[in-house]
Design an enzyme around this catalytic site. Structure first.
Site, PDB file in Angstrom:
ATOM      1  N   ASP B 354       0.830  -1.196   0.000  1.00 48.88           N
ATOM      2  CA  ASP B 354       0.000   0.000   0.000  1.00 48.88           C
ATOM      3  C   ASP B 354       0.871   1.254   0.000  1.00 48.88           C
ATOM      4  O   ASP B 354       1.774   1.386   0.831  1.00 48.88           O
ATOM      5  CB  ASP B 354      -0.850  -0.039   1.284  1.00 48.88           C
ATOM      6  N   GLU B 383       1.476  -0.597  -5.074  1.00 48.22           N
ATOM      7  CA  GLU B 383       0.249   0.187  -5.252  1.00 48.22           C
ATOM      8  C   GLU B 383       0.580   1.672  -5.154  1.00 48.22           C
ATOM      9  O   GLU B 383       0.276   2.337  -4.184  1.00 48.22           O
ATOM     10  CB  GLU B 383      -0.809  -0.195  -4.197  1.00 48.22           C
TER      11      GLU B 383
END
Lengths: 636, 636
Positions: B354, B383
């Protein structure tokens, strides 16, 4: 600063994650620093007064602001000068510096997360959103405009610039065989004859006078006229067959005169704004003293004889090449370097190097660096006509200027693609083209069959496409065009093997035309560099159109050349007005500096017609604005 | 061999002329070795079974022949394997090797002047010219086919390859919030519910099941539905608000189940050909144990509170970011790495990371290298939705796959230019794209307003443009398209902040369509890699056409997608037949694997009509040759 700049090599060479382990607080990264040749392995080139515009990708993780600065210094100082870099968007940053001293400069980039600027930005945003900033204001005390060195990243490579004098970029060469410089037919020319020839050359406006090798010429296997394998007695031989009883590369061919005569020629040329260039041809005749004194520098054949030059099935038995793979290569390199040093000590600062592509790249890199350390103003012209990567490598390792493929680029497509590559790609950082329409080895077919219009067109192209160009004269200005045999680019009765007597006063001589071209080059700074070259579209493939301009566009030159030496050609140009800084809705004047004619143009599309038998070229200076009714006092 | 390959860094870093001084007999040079990322600073990427095609400029001075060889080895051997390089012309050489072991490979290039080959060539030329070769034949004895090591040049950089398993290149991701996996509305889903959901996901053909963070969720400043700043009691909070009384990044949210349940889910997924991917989100809720145990890992505000995440004027008071500029960064890095190690020890080999772009690049480079040293099969998906150079840097430092801008590339021009950049430039050496038409954070406007045709078209594009793609389900297959507010890309009633109950059996579900797409991907090797992607011209801007093919062209897939979700669009394709290996004069069959329809085409120009309400896409397999009369036994 961990500076290996002295070596011009990538420094650091730390494994990235190891570096990270050591300096984990550094969040910024630096990528893709330009200009840079082969990752920084070789220096870029500039002349005094030019700028180095440095760009880099500098960014960090997250939202924080970053800052970057360019560092630069001359090799003679250990102090770095810093210039703040400006963001260009997309994480790209730019700054520039100007070089004003001969020798080498170093430059690199630093970056850091700028906490102070981040704080300022965030504070402004919070205030604009009406948020409470009382706690943020307290942070002002702990933040400093100067960054913590622990979070500053230095780029891992120190890059180099070689700074030359202006003549490295802008020069007009005239090649002359002293052997043919006598006014008396059949008499061997001398340096004194060359002195007498100087006014003629100076009137044409050339600023470098280049002489083929001036050393004693071997007699063994000497070549006769038109490269005949057996010279007759009295044949002078090739000046590139260097070395005889009178000496080798540091000696002067007695028939040319004395060292004193040479010195006088140097001085006389200087007094006319010209500089003498000598030829460096590292090869020997069988009679060269090196052959006797240093047989270890040559390759022995299995039969005990010394290996002559060959490119099978061709043989050059009058030439012994050095064996650069000899175990004695160190002594050989030292001796060759001492040859250049010898002539540098006589005051020579320009060398045209013969066939450098047949000697190791490493030799040139070492030799040129060494000479330029003592004489940073020295110019080396690489006479390599070979494969492109080899030519580029020679430029990378240190040659100041390079011969090009210009002699064989005759069509518009060829000219556009080649000169775009040379002037609009990173090649221009290290390769300075020098354009020769002819040389003693190259009489291109275009000149053999194109007549006077071809000579005029090729001279105009060379002098305006190239900030540096040269001709081999008087063959060029006297329209010499007979080849030794069909399909050959060798001159018939070439001066390489015999004396020639030239009628310099021939009425069809291009002398005055060349004088005009060189005058145009001196008067128009746009023509004194190559990076601004832009080609413009024409609807006739036989018309090539291009411009050069100064950075401030105070001088714009637009050239149009008819590439067809036989027929008049006409067509429409579509000029890139934006590139020229011209307003599409305002008239402008184009003034042909060759014919004196002036035209009023407006907009991009303009009609051109060029009759090669009258003049195959326009060399316009573009004047931004023509006079209009608005210039009258009473208009408003 | 002077091998600093272990560090992946430029080795040598010798000043060129110093190198020359030491090894003056070396005449060959090596330039521009490819593939190579940032001069060799970062490894290229391959999967097992793929080839590395290495090229280099290798040349020397003079006329002598040169030879070159590629050297390569796996990190676990010190023995180099050599492959002779073949000349391609223009001084370029090429050779290839295949990687068959996970981990790292090293490669470099050697070159030398090949005296033996030169002698052979010259001998042949002399013989052809009828020259006496008796002396040349004597040289045979002193020449050896093996070169003298003193004249061999090793390239000064050892380059690296990271070798991954095939799933790094070809993968189909399905993202699922376990919290909503219960069949009972309003009940918090568990890992056991996920096990029950596996058949549904497996039937669609996905091979990676990715779960958002599974850790305890903080309660302080917990967000309520639709990102409300004050959660009501019972609101589950965001899974990315990691850390509570029950533990932090190594703990499991109790409502999801136990570690044993997770293990069972891993095993159950494996039995259906699927692999579990976990989320690595290095940030903390205010209740995370780290906040108490390691306050030095966070930044203190001047008022003594810990700095929450902010991007002024936005505030994320439920999240405490780590302070990566802390003096305690080493301990922080070690702890973060231990988090990944912890889950690797539980059997997880795929991590979706993330917001990696808000943590230092150096951390990732170090962490990924360390994990992959122990678990070389590990896949890290980055990401990062941020600026291009930041995204590329993350891929360079080690991420296996990367999210892309696909969600915002909707027009033909956008798609063609972006995917050409990703697949046809050196970017492809380090950046493996993973295409997501939606994520829990991104409901693109195209899906908000385009209806079912938009979902179908975007799925078809993702699954055929990208060898790796993923969807966030069941939101995607159930055509979820309501944004939180106009102009937002956030889902209304997002699972990020609340439980959702999904009606998986809805008749308009895209489940069967996705199953067909994934079946096509499995059946057609052409779709399992990206480098063969070629766009073909269409005369209607709303039709995009592209192909992928295997290297041997035994499998060619041609896709045509109508980008207009409202209206039927038709037009003519002009296929690049050469790229497809198709003969312009022979018929070929295109078989639409979506509809089953077959068409007989011939030549480059073919007509296409696509009604988005019927099917906005063709995914053709191209069969080289249609049956003709010549196929009959009796024809000849």
């Amino acid at each position: 600063m961990n500076d290996s700049g002295e070596k011009g090599a990538p420094r650091g060479a730390t494994a990235p994650h190891e570096g990270s382990q050591e300096r984990g607080r550094v969040r910024v990264v630096i990528e893709n620093v330009t200009p840079r040749v082969d990752g920084g392995q070789f220096p870029i080139k500039r002349v005094i007064g030019e700028a180095v515009e440095v760009e880099a990708d500098v960014f960090a993780d997250g939202h924080d602001r970053v800052a970057a600065q360019l560092l630069h210094r001359h090799e003679q100082t250990s102090e770095w000068t810093s210039v703040p870099m400006q963001p260009l968007g997309n994480d790209r940053w730019r700054a520039r510096f100007t070089v004003d001293t001969l020798g080498r400069y170093f430059y690199t980039v630093q970056g850091w997360v700028d906490h102070y600027a981040t704080w300022q930005r965030d504070l402004a945003r919070k205030r604009a959103a009406g948020q409470d900033v009382s706690v943020d204001l307290l942070r002002a005390q702990e933040l400093q405009p100067q960054p913590d060195p622990a979070i500053v990243l230095e780029h891992d490579t120190v890059l180099q610039v070689t700074v030359d004098r202006e003549r490295a970029r802008f020069s007009s060469w005239y090649e002359l065989f002293p052997r043919s410089a006598s006014n008396i037919a059949g008499k061997h020319g001398t340096f004194r004859d060359c002195i007498a020839r100087l006014p003629y050359i100076a009137e044409m406006g050339f600023d470098i006078l280049y002489l083929p090798p001036i050393h004693p010429i071997g007699t063994s296997k000497r070549k006769g006229p038109n490269n005949a394998s057996d010279a007759r007695s009295g044949d002078p031989g090739s000046p590139w067959g260097i070395g005889g009883a009178e000496g080798g590369h540091k000696a002067i061919h007695p028939e040319l005169g004395s060292l004193k005569d040479l010195q006088d020629l140097i001085t006389a040329a200087q007094s006319r704004g010209m500089e003498l260039a000598l030829d460096i041809a590292f090869q020997c005749s069988p009679d060269h003293p090196y052959v006797r004194e240093h047989p270890e520098w040559f390759r022995k054949r299995p039969d005990g004889t010394i290996q002559y030059a060959e490119n099978p099935p061709k043989r050059y038995q009058d030439i012994y090449p050095f064996d650069f793979e000899t175990d004695a290569w160190r002594a050989l390199w030292e001796e060759l370097c001492s040859v250049v040093e010898h002539w540098a000590e006589q005051g020579i600062r320009i060398f045209r190097v013969d066939n450098p592509h047949t000697k190791p790249f490493g030799l040139w890199q070492w030799l040129i660096a060494r000479i330029k350390r003592a004489y940073p103003e020295t110019i080396f012209l690489s006479e390599a006509f070979t494969r492109p990567k080899v030519m580029y490598r020679l430029a990378k390792v240190g040659f100041t200027q390079s011969y090009t493929y210009f002699a064989w680029r005759n069509t518009r497509a060829e000219i556009e693609s080649y000169f775009t590559e040379l002037t609009q790609t990173p090649v221009r950082e290290f390769f300075r083209p020098n354009l020769w329409p002819n040389t003693p080895d190259i009489l291109p077919e275009h000149l053999q069959f194109g007549g006077r219009p071809a000579f005029v067109a090729r001279a105009a192209l060379a002098a305006t496409l190239g900030a540096s160009y040269g001709i081999y004269g008087p063959a060029f200005e006297l329209l010499e065009h007979e080849a030794r045999e069909p399909g050959s680019e060798e001159y018939r009765d070439s001066e390489k093997y015999q004396l020639r007597h030239w009628d310099l006063k021939r009425p069809d001589s291009l002398k005055d035309f060349l004088a005009r071209l060189n005058r145009i080059r001196r008067d128009n700074r746009a023509l004194q560099s190559d990076w601004s070259l832009r080609f413009h579209a024409t609807d006739n493939e036989l018309l090539v159109c291009y411009s050069k301009s100064t950075e401030d566009r105070s001088n714009i030159v637009l050239a149009v050349v008819n590439l067809d030496p036989r027929f008049p050609q006409s067509g429409w140009l579509t000029l890139d007005l934006a590139a020229l800084g011209l307003d599409p809705d305002t008239s402008y004047q184009v003034h042909d500096l060759l014919s004196g004619a002036r035209f009023l143009w407006r907009g991009a599309r303009n009609y051109i017609a060029l009759d090669p038998h009258h003049s195959p070229a326009h060399v316009f200076v573009v004047r931004h604005r023509a006079r209009t009714e608005k210039d009258f006092d009473y208009f408003l």
